[in-house]
Design an enzyme around this catalytic site. Structure first.
Site, PDB file in Angstrom:
ATOM      1  N   ASP A   6      18.278 -11.123 -22.605  1.00 19.91           N
ATOM      2  CA  ASP A   6      18.592 -11.098 -21.378  1.00 19.91           C
ATOM      3  C   ASP A   6      17.654 -11.369 -20.635  1.00 19.91           C
ATOM      4  O   ASP A   6      16.707 -11.536 -19.869  1.00 19.91           O
ATOM      5  CB  ASP A   6      18.623  -9.617 -21.058  1.00 19.91           C
ATOM      6  CG  ASP A   6      19.277  -9.216 -19.217  1.00 19.91           C
ATOM      7  OD1 ASP A   6      19.768 -10.027 -18.500  1.00 19.91           O
ATOM      8  OD2 ASP A   6      18.734  -8.242 -19.174  1.00 19.91           O
ATOM      9  N   THR A  10      13.204 -12.268 -12.792  1.00 22.34           N
ATOM     10  CA  THR A  10      12.104 -11.871 -12.771  1.00 22.34           C
ATOM     11  C   THR A  10      11.500 -12.020 -14.204  1.00 22.34           C
ATOM     12  O   THR A  10      10.285 -12.098 -14.129  1.00 22.34           O
ATOM     13  CB  THR A  10      11.797 -10.439 -12.104  1.00 22.34           C
ATOM     14  OG1 THR A  10      12.210 -10.461 -11.144  1.00 22.34           O
ATOM     15  CG2 THR A  10      10.595  -9.996 -12.097  1.00 22.34           C
ATOM     16  N   VAL A  13      14.180 -10.814 -21.694  1.00 27.29           N
ATOM     17  CA  VAL A  13      13.818  -9.217 -22.323  1.00 27.29           C
ATOM     18  C   VAL A  13      14.407  -9.475 -23.388  1.00 27.29           C
ATOM     19  O   VAL A  13      15.981 -10.684 -22.924  1.00 27.29           O
ATOM     20  CB  VAL A  13      14.784  -8.351 -21.526  1.00 27.29           C
ATOM     21  CG1 VAL A  13      14.204  -6.752 -23.104  1.00 27.29           C
ATOM     22  CG2 VAL A  13      14.191  -7.483 -20.003  1.00 27.29           C
ATOM     23  N   GLY A 112      27.716 -12.937 -11.864  1.00 30.28           N
ATOM     24  CA  GLY A 112      26.426 -12.153 -12.693  1.00 30.28           C
ATOM     25  C   GLY A 112      26.665 -11.597 -14.065  1.00 30.28           C
ATOM     26  O   GLY A 112      27.596 -11.142 -14.299  1.00 30.28           O
ATOM     27  N   ALA A 113      26.261 -12.622 -15.362  1.00 34.96           N
ATOM     28  CA  ALA A 113      25.884 -12.522 -16.263  1.00 34.96           C
ATOM     29  C   ALA A 113      26.071 -11.031 -16.971  1.00 34.96           C
ATOM     30  O   ALA A 113      26.006  -9.992 -17.593  1.00 34.96           O
ATOM     31  CB  ALA A 113      25.367 -13.378 -16.951  1.00 34.96           C
ATOM     32  N   ASP A 114      24.927 -10.318 -16.002  1.00 30.35           N
ATOM     33  CA  ASP A 114      23.957  -9.267 -16.156  1.00 30.35           C
ATOM     34  C   ASP A 114      24.909  -8.327 -15.665  1.00 30.35           C
ATOM     35  O   ASP A 114      24.917  -7.075 -16.289  1.00 30.35           O
ATOM     36  CB  ASP A 114      22.747  -9.049 -15.954  1.00 30.35           C
ATOM     37  CG  ASP A 114      22.513  -9.519 -14.307  1.00 30.35           C
ATOM     38  OD1 ASP A 114      23.334 -10.040 -13.491  1.00 30.35           O
ATOM     39  OD2 ASP A 114      21.971  -9.081 -13.590  1.00 30.35           O
ATOM     40  N   ARG A 115      25.490  -8.491 -14.599  1.00 26.83           N
ATOM     41  CA  ARG A 115      26.683  -7.366 -14.067  1.00 26.83           C
ATOM     42  C   ARG A 115      27.470  -6.975 -15.084  1.00 26.83           C
ATOM     43  O   ARG A 115      28.193  -6.021 -15.104  1.00 26.83           O
ATOM     44  CB  ARG A 115      26.820  -7.911 -12.647  1.00 26.83           C
ATOM     45  CG  ARG A 115      25.829  -8.115 -12.040  1.00 26.83           C
ATOM     46  CD  ARG A 115      26.276  -8.583 -10.304  1.00 26.83           C
ATOM     47  NE  ARG A 115      26.606  -7.445  -9.628  1.00 26.83           N
ATOM     48  CZ  ARG A 115      26.592  -7.728  -8.526  1.00 26.83           C
ATOM     49  NH1 ARG A 115      26.716  -9.171  -7.755  1.00 26.83           N
ATOM     50  NH2 ARG A 115      27.364  -7.012  -7.744  1.00 26.83           N
ATOM     51  N   ASP A 134      21.371  -1.182 -10.302  1.00 26.87           N
ATOM     52  CA  ASP A 134      21.146  -2.341 -11.442  1.00 26.87           C
ATOM     53  C   ASP A 134      19.944  -2.723 -10.961  1.00 26.87           C
ATOM     54  O   ASP A 134      19.538  -3.102 -10.106  1.00 26.87           O
ATOM     55  CB  ASP A 134      21.601  -3.425 -12.222  1.00 26.87           C
ATOM     56  CG  ASP A 134      20.149  -3.981 -13.249  1.00 26.87           C
ATOM     57  OD1 ASP A 134      19.055  -3.505 -13.293  1.00 26.87           O
ATOM     58  OD2 ASP A 134      21.185  -4.753 -14.199  1.00 26.87           O
ATOM     59  N   THR A 137      15.680  -7.667  -9.929  1.00 29.07           N
ATOM     60  CA  THR A 137      14.889  -8.362  -8.965  1.00 29.07           C
ATOM     61  C   THR A 137      15.320  -7.980  -7.470  1.00 29.07           C
ATOM     62  O   THR A 137      14.638  -7.955  -6.143  1.00 29.07           O
ATOM     63  CB  THR A 137      14.490 -10.261  -9.191  1.00 29.07           C
ATOM     64  OG1 THR A 137      14.623 -10.114 -10.482  1.00 29.07           O
ATOM     65  CG2 THR A 137      14.642 -11.076  -8.232  1.00 29.07           C
TER      66      THR A 137
END
EC number: 2.7.1.33
Length: 262
Positions: A6, A10, A13, A112-115, A134, A137
């Protein structure tokens, strides 16, 4: 073993996941500061040492999946997978691991991919309407309806960004640690305590206020899921969270990997 990566603004991971172990699939996790210039060789040296410290070996990694919101970091992470783990990585959101959920927003390509990965994991783990917060950053608030569709959300400055902006713009203010104030009083008696109150309780008020407005707009019962490295910072000072899922993004990546290999 699956290596789930991930890459955030910042930190990057890395998590070692055993997809066959549903109860405790994440065996180890490590993070390193995000630097798009970091080469695949640098990642490999660092990661090989950490795998060894945990009692694992590179040869045990049989697949890699990546989610990134830093496009410039992707090439070196792909090279890492190809050169050191012997295979083509899967990229979240790209065939054969498309999102598989409805992105019911005006510009789906900009989610965003993380979202998107968080939405997938949250819906799989918790039924009903959800708000996923979440703490990274930026602090993002995402609304997921009972069908698993992403309905939109909010992007707010992360608490570290807020503190950095305050200290940078005000010459006489010191840099302070981000932590819960010792007292619950919101009337500070000195500069440092006033900064702690403004940053910490101001952020709690923002979270509670935005969640309250989002719940009112959804108009149905909503469960609030918190994730990200700073989620636990607020856990004891507000009852706005129903659940904290510290590894939500990694869990989502593992689910996407499973889906691609059914």
């Amino acid at each position: 073993m699956l290596l789930a990566i991930d890459a955030g603004n910042t930190n990057v991971v890395f998590a070692l996941v055993d997809p066959s172990d549903r109860a405790n699939g994440i065996k180890a996790r490590w993070r390193i500061a995000t630097d798009p210039r970091r080469t695949a060789d640098e990642y490999a040296v660092w990661l090989s040492q950490l795998l060894s410290l945990e009692g694992y070996d590179r040869s045990q990694v049989t697949g890699v999946i990546i989610a990134t919101v830093v496009p410039r970091a992707l090439h070196n992470l792909q090279t890492l997978a190809r050169k050191y783990f012997g295979g083509e990585p899967l990229i979240a959101g790209q065939a054969p691991v498309e999102w598989g959920i409805q992105l019911d927003v005006d510009e789906p390509s900009q989610v965003g991919a993380d979202r998107a990965v968080n939405v997938i994991a949250a819906h799989a783990l918790h039924p009903g309407d959800l708000i996923v917060i979440d703490f990274g950053t930026a602090t993002t608030f995402d609304v997921v309806d009972y069908s698993g569709a992403y309905k939109g959300g909010i992007i707010a400055p992360g608490i570290n960004l807020s503190l950095d902006a305050l200290v940078t713009a005000a010459a006489k203010l010191p840099r302070i640690a981000i932590e819960a104030p010792v007292s619950t009083s919101v009337i500070g008696r000195d500069t440092v305590s006033q900064m702690h109150i403004g940053i910490y309780w101001g952020y709690v008020a923002m979270i509670e206020g935005l969640v309250g407005r989002m719940k009112a707009e959804v108009g149905r019962p909503v469960k609030v899921i918190a994730t990200g490295g700073l989620a636990t910072l607020f856990e004891k000072q507000t009852d706005v969270f129903d659940v904290i899922e510290g590894d939500l993004t990694i869990q989502g990546l593992a689910m996407m990997w499973d889906r691609a290999h059914i």
